[in-house]
Design a protein around this motif. Structure first.
Motif, short mmCIF file in Angstrom:
data_model
loop_
_atom_site.label_atom_id
_atom_site.label_comp_id
_atom_site.label_asym_id
_atom_site.label_seq_id
_atom_site.Cartn_x
_atom_site.Cartn_y
_atom_site.Cartn_z
N ASP A 50 -9.83 -0.08 -35.18
CA ASP A 50 -10.52 -0.82 -34.12
C ASP A 50 -10.99 0.15 -33.03
O ASP A 50 -12.13 0.04 -32.53
N VAL A 51 -10.11 1.07 -32.65
CA VAL A 51 -10.44 2.04 -31.61
C VAL A 51 -11.52 3.01 -32.09
O VAL A 51 -12.46 3.32 -31.36
N LEU A 52 -11.39 3.50 -33.33
CA LEU A 52 -12.38 4.44 -33.86
C LEU A 52 -13.76 3.80 -33.96
O LEU A 52 -14.78 4.43 -33.64
N GLU A 53 -13.81 2.54 -34.39
CA GLU A 53 -15.10 1.84 -34.46
C GLU A 53 -15.68 1.64 -33.07
O GLU A 53 -16.89 1.79 -32.87
N ALA A 54 -14.82 1.30 -32.11
CA ALA A 54 -15.28 1.14 -30.74
C ALA A 54 -15.79 2.47 -30.19
O ALA A 54 -16.80 2.51 -29.46
N ALA A 55 -15.10 3.56 -30.53
CA ALA A 55 -15.53 4.88 -30.07
C ALA A 55 -16.89 5.24 -30.64
O ALA A 55 -17.75 5.79 -29.93
N ARG A 56 -17.12 4.92 -31.88
CA ARG A 56 -18.42 5.21 -32.49
C ARG A 56 -19.53 4.42 -31.81
O ARG A 56 -20.60 4.95 -31.51
N ARG A 57 -19.26 3.14 -31.50
CA ARG A 57 -20.26 2.32 -30.79
C ARG A 57 -20.50 2.84 -29.39
O ARG A 57 -21.63 2.91 -28.91
N SER A 58 -19.41 3.23 -28.72
CA SER A 58 -19.53 3.73 -27.35
C SER A 58 -20.37 5.00 -27.31
O SER A 58 -21.27 5.13 -26.46
N ALA A 59 -20.10 5.92 -28.22
CA ALA A 59 -20.85 7.18 -28.23
C ALA A 59 -22.32 6.94 -28.56
O ALA A 59 -23.21 7.60 -28.00
N ARG A 60 -22.57 6.01 -29.45
CA ARG A 60 -23.96 5.71 -29.84
C ARG A 60 -24.72 5.05 -28.71
O ARG A 60 -25.88 5.38 -28.44
N ASP A 61 -24.09 4.09 -28.02
CA ASP A 61 -24.80 3.27 -27.03
C ASP A 61 -24.58 3.72 -25.60
O ASP A 61 -25.19 3.17 -24.68
N GLY A 62 -23.68 4.70 -25.37
CA GLY A 62 -23.43 5.19 -24.03
C GLY A 62 -22.79 4.15 -23.12
O GLY A 62 -23.17 4.03 -21.95
N MET A 63 -21.81 3.43 -23.65
CA MET A 63 -21.17 2.36 -22.87
C MET A 63 -19.69 2.29 -23.20
O MET A 63 -19.24 2.81 -24.21
N THR A 64 -18.93 1.66 -22.31
CA THR A 64 -17.53 1.39 -22.57
C THR A 64 -17.42 0.11 -23.37
O THR A 64 -18.07 -0.89 -23.06
N VAL A 65 -16.59 0.13 -24.41
CA VAL A 65 -16.41 -1.01 -25.29
C VAL A 65 -15.07 -1.67 -24.99
O VAL A 65 -14.03 -1.01 -25.00
N SER A 91 -9.76 -0.92 -23.66
CA SER A 91 -11.16 -0.50 -23.68
C SER A 91 -11.26 0.94 -24.17
O SER A 91 -10.29 1.70 -24.10
N VAL A 92 -12.45 1.29 -24.66
CA VAL A 92 -12.67 2.61 -25.25
C VAL A 92 -14.02 3.15 -24.78
O VAL A 92 -15.03 2.43 -24.78
N TYR A 93 -14.04 4.41 -24.38
CA TYR A 93 -15.27 5.13 -24.08
C TYR A 93 -15.24 6.42 -24.89
O TYR A 93 -14.19 7.06 -25.04
N ALA A 94 -16.38 6.85 -25.42
CA ALA A 94 -16.39 8.06 -26.23
C ALA A 94 -17.69 8.83 -26.08
O ALA A 94 -18.75 8.26 -25.76
#
Length: 363
Positions: free
Chosen positions: A346-361, A207-210
């Protein structure tokens, strides 16, 4: 997978696309210093950079476009792509279709899907496709790998990695462009390094959070980003990339069940290359003074003398191209695969989504 190679005893001829920072400071000097490789052609449309290339490497040819290079594909054994990020996928695709093995600077692509498509194309043509993740050969990273292999830290619980700078004024250029097509920003620039290192050390991400911010006036893309990875084995990686850090933290802080390792300062190889030094011309390449060694210990603070000094192994960027040369001539494994780069994306894309949506991916 290999590809066309030179005759026995003849260096492999390398075409280098791009002669900006990556091409002139990193790739060209490292290629030229590698036994078995010869820098044949530099591609840049900038007349001043063409002159700089010829001054630095008197035997090199220059070309204004990559198409000129691909038209001579039969005269080459390897293409290195060190042009702006948005050109990586189309140029690597053209090179592979021209029958040439390829090295691509990081990030290999803007998405993991594109990276996997490139890997499939290389597989289809039986060609090497490698990604230049030079920070796997940083002095501190090599030292940490040795400490882990020797069990010095016990079971690692937390890995902290910082690639921080103090640049309060944006420099401009495509790396700081807000245009998504440019694939700029620190998440994909320095983040490509710290994420790759974390995955090499501790395996796949679960999982990734950013958190990602634009802090500086006039900045267009992220300049202060934090990435938290929970690895499938339970290790947590906390990764920081920033251009807004007025006080720099430790490059590594690694906490385990037996001891921790704390290391300040950056590997000296980039600074040496920027100064025009080349591997092989000095016997102390990649070495740092004892005053910069990290410390290993428990229950104390390294800045106040806690722990024992841990000798830092020499950094070794030349090892990357030496491995590429061996892969092309002997068919051995190459140092960084496109599929490994895709896992980092995969991790960088998840980090971008996490930062945008404020959620853990979850991956």
């Amino acid at each position: 997978m290999t590809g066309t190679t030179g005759t026995a005893g003849t260096p492999l001829r390398v075409g280098l696309v791009g002669y900006g920072l990556a091409g002139s400071v990193f790739h060209a000097p490292l290629i030229a210093a590698t036994e078995g490789l010869a820098l044949d052609t530099v591609v840049t449309s900038n007349p001043e950079r063409q002159e700089q290339a010829r001054a630095a490497f008197p035997d090199v040819r220059t070309a204004a476009t990559a198409d000129e290079l691909f038209e001579r594909a039969g005269d080459l054994d390897l293409v290195v792509i060190a042009s702006p990020n948005k050109t990586h996928v189309p140029l690597a695709t053209s090179a592979l279709k021209a029958g040439l093995p390829v090295v691509v600077d990081k990030p290999v692509a803007g998405t993991a899907a594109e990276a996997r498509e490139l890997a499939a194309l290389a597989e289809e043509h039986g060609l090497l496709l490698s990604v230049f993740q030079n920070r796997r050969w940083d002095n501190d990273f090599l030292t940490l790998r040795k400490l882990l292999a020797d069990g010095e830290l016990g079971d690692v619980w937390r890995f902290e990695s910082r690639f921080e700078r103090w640049r309060p004024q944006p420099k401009g250029g495509w790396r700081e462009s807000g245009d998504p097509a440019e694939i700029g920003g620190l998440l994909y620039d320095l983040g490509s390094h710290v994420v790759d290192q974390a995955l090499v050390l501790f395996g796949p991400a679960a999982s990734v959070y950013a958190e990602s911010d634009i802090r500086r006036p006039g900045a267009e893309t992220d300049d202060d980003t934090f990435i938290a990875i929970t690895h499938t084995n339970g290790v947590r990686s906390h990764l920081y990339v920033s251009a807004t850090t007025a006080q720099l933290g430790p490059r590594f802080r690694v906490l385990g069940s037996k001891a921790g390792y704390v290391k300040y300062g950056l590997d000296p190889q980039e600074a040496a290359l920027r100064e025009g030094l080349r591997p092989g011309t000095t016997g102390d390449w990649g070495r740092e003074p004892e005053s910069l060694w990290g410390r290993v210990g428990s229950g104390e603070s390294p800045p106040t003398g806690g722990g024992r000094p841990e000798p830092t192994l020499p950094g070794d960027y030349p090892a990357y191209y030496a491995a590429v040369a061996r892969a092309l001539t002997d068919g051995g494994p190459h140092p960084v695969t496109a599929l490994e780069a895709a896992a980092a994306l995969d991790v960088l894309e998840a980090a971008r989504r996490s930062a945008r949506d404020g959620m853990t991916v979850t991956l």
